[in-house]
Design a protein around this motif. Sequence first.
Motif, mmCIF file in Angstrom:
data_model
loop_
_atom_site.group_PDB
_atom_site.id
_atom_site.type_symbol
_atom_site.label_atom_id
_atom_site.label_comp_id
_atom_site.label_asym_id
_atom_site.label_seq_id
_atom_site.Cartn_x
_atom_site.Cartn_y
_atom_site.Cartn_z
ATOM 1 N N PHE A 1 -11.798 -5.938 3.007
ATOM 2 C CA PHE A 1 -12.327 -6.546 1.778
ATOM 3 C C PHE A 1 -11.216 -6.755 0.755
ATOM 4 C CE2 PHE A 1 -13.899 -5.933 -2.554
ATOM 5 C CZ PHE A 1 -14.845 -6.946 -2.641
ATOM 6 N N PHE A 2 -10.395 -5.723 0.553
ATOM 7 C CA PHE A 2 -9.305 -5.839 -0.423
ATOM 8 C C PHE A 2 -8.265 -6.860 0.032
ATOM 9 C CE2 PHE A 2 -10.522 -1.290 -1.473
ATOM 10 C CZ PHE A 2 -11.163 -1.643 -2.645
ATOM 11 N N MET A 3 -7.995 -6.914 1.333
ATOM 12 C CA MET A 3 -7.013 -7.869 1.833
ATOM 13 C C MET A 3 -7.478 -9.301 1.606
ATOM 14 S SD MET A 3 -5.375 -6.324 5.347
ATOM 15 C CE MET A 3 -6.719 -5.355 5.992
ATOM 16 N N LEU B 1 4.647 5.166 3.691
ATOM 17 C CA LEU B 1 4.800 6.287 4.625
ATOM 18 C C LEU B 1 3.773 7.376 4.352
ATOM 19 C CD1 LEU B 1 8.683 6.739 4.899
ATOM 20 C CD2 LEU B 1 7.144 5.524 6.446
ATOM 21 N N LEU B 2 3.534 7.687 3.083
ATOM 22 C CA LEU B 2 2.556 8.730 2.749
ATOM 23 C C LEU B 2 1.174 8.369 3.271
ATOM 24 C CD1 LEU B 2 3.577 9.637 -0.931
ATOM 25 C CD2 LEU B 2 3.766 11.104 1.090
ATOM 26 N N ILE B 3 0.726 7.156 2.997
ATOM 27 C CA ILE B 3 -0.586 6.723 3.487
ATOM 28 C C ILE B 3 -0.604 6.736 5.014
ATOM 29 C CG2 ILE B 3 -2.256 4.845 3.551
ATOM 30 C CD1 ILE B 3 -2.051 6.150 0.836
ATOM 31 N N GLY C 1 -4.598 -2.261 3.633
ATOM 32 C CA GLY C 1 -5.643 -2.230 2.618
ATOM 33 C C GLY C 1 -5.215 -1.501 1.364
ATOM 34 N N ALA C 2 -4.467 -0.404 1.540
ATOM 35 C CA ALA C 2 -3.981 0.350 0.377
ATOM 36 C C ALA C 2 -3.021 -0.486 -0.456
ATOM 37 C CB ALA C 2 -3.300 1.640 0.842
ATOM 38 N N PHE C 3 -2.185 -1.282 0.197
ATOM 39 C CA PHE C 3 -1.247 -2.133 -0.543
ATOM 40 C C PHE C 3 -1.967 -3.294 -1.214
ATOM 41 C CE2 PHE C 3 2.122 0.339 0.963
ATOM 42 C CZ PHE C 3 3.308 -0.104 0.393
ATOM 43 N N ALA C 4 -3.015 -3.798 -0.563
ATOM 44 C CA ALA C 4 -3.794 -4.854 -1.208
ATOM 45 C C ALA C 4 -4.531 -4.311 -2.431
ATOM 46 C CB ALA C 4 -4.788 -5.450 -0.209
#
Length: 306
Positions: free
Chosen positions: A26-28, A266-268, A173-176
Amino acid sequence: MARFDIIGKRKIWYAISSLLIIASLFFMVNRGFNMGIDFTGGTIMDLRFEKAVNINDVRAVLNEYNLSNSTIQLSGESSSSTESENVMIRTVDLEEQERKEVMAGLTDKLGAYQVLREEKVGATMGTELIMNAIYATIISWLLIIAYVSYRFEFKFGISAVLGLVHNVIIVLGAFALTQRQIDSSFVAALLTIIGYSINDTIVIFDRIRENLKLHFRKNGDIVELVNTSIYQTMTRSIYTVSTVLFATFALYFFGGDTTKDFAFALLIGFFCGAYTSIFIASPLWVTFRRYSDKKRLAKRMADTGK
């Protein structure tokens, strides 16, 4: 002491991962990605200051113009890791007026300089290179399936690669969601995550294979066997991921602005990799194994009926 039934609760982990994947997609789709200058091109300013300047001071000036993600490179014979007279700045594409404002700010805060080069440049990672990276990733997944199938079995290979796909989607998704910049270092981070995740997964799969040979008998409890295998490798997994996360947290908090996005990925990815190896890849193998056993049993019963 009774152990938590990880495999028996696998539908819960499937539901959690499904929600994470749906949210990531969804975020992407709705927010898109904040592509860096490696993908979009930008502006290069090659400057020679009259006096050596500190890289942190240069970045502080750029931050005032919302250019915190710029790449700063020091060069010259008298340069050190933090100070130099020659400074090359690579930033997002700037209009002429914006470039003049930035260069005036550098003069006011850091002193006079000579402009060696000032130009717009194209993306260093064009569409063709991006597609090649995607093809290479897909080929690597196919090779992982082939290798794991050869060393273990096909169901292990499919489970491992689905876990890797799961991790990559969540990182994207986290980056988006956060709109962190995606550049060439992000590609390196994804490859690092894939390598780390498959290593942890293979350790668990290897223990499952050993226990299948040593302890599993006809009509044995496959759920109990995989639970046992996971707990036998749990200590090693915790020690490994903790050590890696300590180093990555240090990189994130003390590595400077240029490494924050790389360390964040890297953390994610490492968190996802540890979660996936235990709660996704191993349960998936059990699901595939049970489905295969049911098909085999149904075929046997059909043949017997004939």
